[in-house]
Scaffold this active site. Sequence first.
Site, PDB file in Angstrom:
ATOM      1  CB  CYS A 154      31.420  38.680 -31.167  1.00 32.68           C
ATOM      2  SG  CYS A 154      31.486  38.996 -32.940  1.00 32.68           S
ATOM      3  CG  HIS A 184      26.786  36.830 -33.627  1.00 33.25           C
ATOM      4  ND1 HIS A 184      26.873  37.558 -32.465  1.00 33.25           N
ATOM      5  CD2 HIS A 184      28.049  36.423 -33.907  1.00 33.25           C
ATOM      6  CE1 HIS A 184      28.131  37.576 -32.063  1.00 33.25           C
ATOM      7  NE2 HIS A 184      28.868  36.908 -32.921  1.00 33.25           N
ATOM      8  CG  HIS A 202      29.999  33.071 -28.830  1.00 34.81           C
ATOM      9  ND1 HIS A 202      29.428  34.309 -28.676  1.00 34.81           N
ATOM     10  CD2 HIS A 202      30.739  33.155 -29.968  1.00 34.81           C
ATOM     11  CE1 HIS A 202      29.811  35.099 -29.682  1.00 34.81           C
ATOM     12  NE2 HIS A 202      30.597  34.420 -30.476  1.00 34.81           N
TER      13      HIS A 202
END
Lengths: 85, 351, 397
Positions: free
Chosen positions: C158, C325, C291
């Site tokens: 990620c 995400h 994040h």
Amino acid sequence: MSELIATLKVQIIEQLNLQHLKPEDIGDDQPLFVEGLGLDSIDALELIVLLQQKYGIKLANPQDGPQVFKTVRSIADYITAHKSK
Amino acid sequence: MALYINGIGCISPQHTFYNSVFLPEVKEYTTNRMACVDADYSKFFDSGSIRRMGRLMKYGTASGMIALKDAGIDVPGAISTGTALGLPEISQKFLRSLIEVNETIVSPTAFIQSTHNTVSSNIALLCGCHAHNNTFSHKGFSFESALTDAGLLAKENVDNILVGAYDEVSDYKYAVMKKTNELRKEPCSSLDVYGEKSHGIIAGEGAAFFVLAKEKSENTYGSFVGNKAFYKPESMEEIKNHILSFLKENNSSLADIDVVITGISGAMEADSVRIALNKSLFSTQTIVAYKHLCGVYMTSSAFAFWLASKMMKAQQIPDTVILENRNRSPKNILLYNSHKHNHSLMLFKAC
Amino acid sequence: MRVFIAGKGVISAIGNNVQENLASLRNSKSGVSKITILPTRYAETIPAAEIKLTNEELAQFSGLCSNEPRTALLSLIAAKEAIANANIPDFKKWRTGFISANTVGAMDKTETIYKYFMEDSNTDKLLEEDPYDAGYITELVADKLGIKDHITTISTACSSSANAMAYGARLIKTNQLDIVVAGGCDAMSRFTLNGFNSLMILDNMPCTPYDENRKGLNLGEGAGYVVLVSEKVAATLAKKPTTTLSGYANANDAFHQTASSPEGKGNFMAMQGALEMSGLSTKDIDYINLHGTGTPNNDLSEGMAVQRIFGEVPYASSTKSYTGHTLGACAGIEAVYSILSIENGIIFPNLRFETKMKELDFVPVTELLENVEVNHVMSNSFGFGGNCSSVIFSKAN
């Protein structure tokens, strides 16, 4: 009950790839996590999969994991309690 | 900036596990698929963590740990790796299970190993390295980009950089290669390096890691002078120009080069370019081939890097890799490899 | 040597270009909804932030064939926008790179073909598969963009596209390239949806990052790119670049394969490293694009690390409450949002936040803030394998 416990030990070893262990190495009341067998959070998820695949029991809330997966006996108790429902 | 190769670790379809020997016996394959020679990995991992690891995770991580140990380094200054395909076997295990149960319930263990940086992070975890940790996944540029990253890191004052690459041939990838007629017809011999019988490639795999450092050590294999990657050259002339300008940029010239490592593989189209170069540009150098040892895979240039390191330290070229012998000792070594559109040059110098 | 940002491009569940994304961010319009494009058993039960365009529609829009992987279609749309936005005269005369990130390559293709392979290991369907690895996406798009000098793909879960931007900036700083189009892309797949589901970290409602009662993340898809240029290139531009990439760092948590350490050691080191490079102190940062995935573990570790390094935490929010995400794309998309924050003097709200986390002293921004002087934005991205990256964008003077 003792039969379920014996079966569970074999299934746990298989599901978690614990090839270095034999069923008799795992005590009925031995803690499975951290200081006991040293299982971790990923193993807890694998145990959830095991319950669902082999026993059709869904543990909806992962937060219940630590209580249910404390020992082989506690898992057996949980299965017995939820199977009869 | 030239960097010293102070440690190496390689697990491949040959006996490369022990750094104390150099290709003691050559393993011949009569099938069109090579697999890494397995070793006892139990000394690298505790029984708690090894139980979850797929095959590539084991040999990839172990070769990194071997390189660190070889260099006498506990914690590297940074880790940069390349893998064209990540961890396909374990990723597909997850894929298979989700298809089999029609997305009902799948176990997470395979999924967590499916990200391409699993090996580089596993090494970081084992040696407690909190520094820069990068993974490139770009076909035949994967290892090359990791080397470029290492070069940048060195300029940024990072030392003892662990750089490496790893790939595996999965059953699925093998089936695809078979289907697209890329593979050599069986039965065949992996030792036919080039000629009629070597048409088609042999699928291979492997992992190789290196510790690159600014200071020479007692264990130094040689120095890695630099690398260059170029994409889709349009002609032979362009390839030649890239090679000559690369040498010039590194204060070298063709006349200095003793040994050329060629990517000859059995892939007809690419080999015709390689053979032509070996006849024209590299007419006075000893030509060395390596893909008959490790097979064809997109990060095989890391195996060639290992071969260059071993040749430099031993000052010896094993017979099995010599394609054209012009009696040169391996002092200055040039690698030219390509995988489809990805072309790669590396330059090495013995100490 | 400064690295300027000359252009930006984005496609996500909240818009097909920069302007549409900005409008949704301003209007608190979330992209999380019922899954309608990805064929999956979870369409009714797990929401996600899909781009509501079919591959055929995306293909028309991008100019690629609709047979190509969805990830490539998304990548090309955003990368093209970024280059057009940069409007660099004589683009071809410079040494240009394309550094793209993705985490699962063309998984949407592979997971379909693999099913046939399981039934017949010699199926003709395999002929369709050959090149579908992570690098395939990048090469396909690079060819369409006409970029050849330096191309590569980063795949560090990620944090991938943050690392792509950093790598691009380093190539410019060392004078190996003049221009780098950097960022990342990832499309929805059953592989990732089931993967995160097996880890029990998907929320079955729209996610609530940094909320005490957060349950997990929503998966999203998209692509985001910036055009990084050297000072030399920047000087030739008619439109002066508004921002620079002033800091970046990557660190490894080295704690666990998927989970973050409770104190967020890797997160802390990444933020610290990025601050050091930019020469800024924590007081200079006006906004943190967190994040903030919405998982219990991430938000706690990140929050603890943010609190530890900042003391007094500046404006902070997670725009994953809009986009879900997007894995390999998230840092690229959030880079575009960070730059928009600087250019427009706005701070985006963290949607659906209700209850402060008991472990933290700060709460995210919950309403759009306008007319804010935003000079420096930090953007965090943390991934599996403890891969932690922070980047800092600064107003160019």
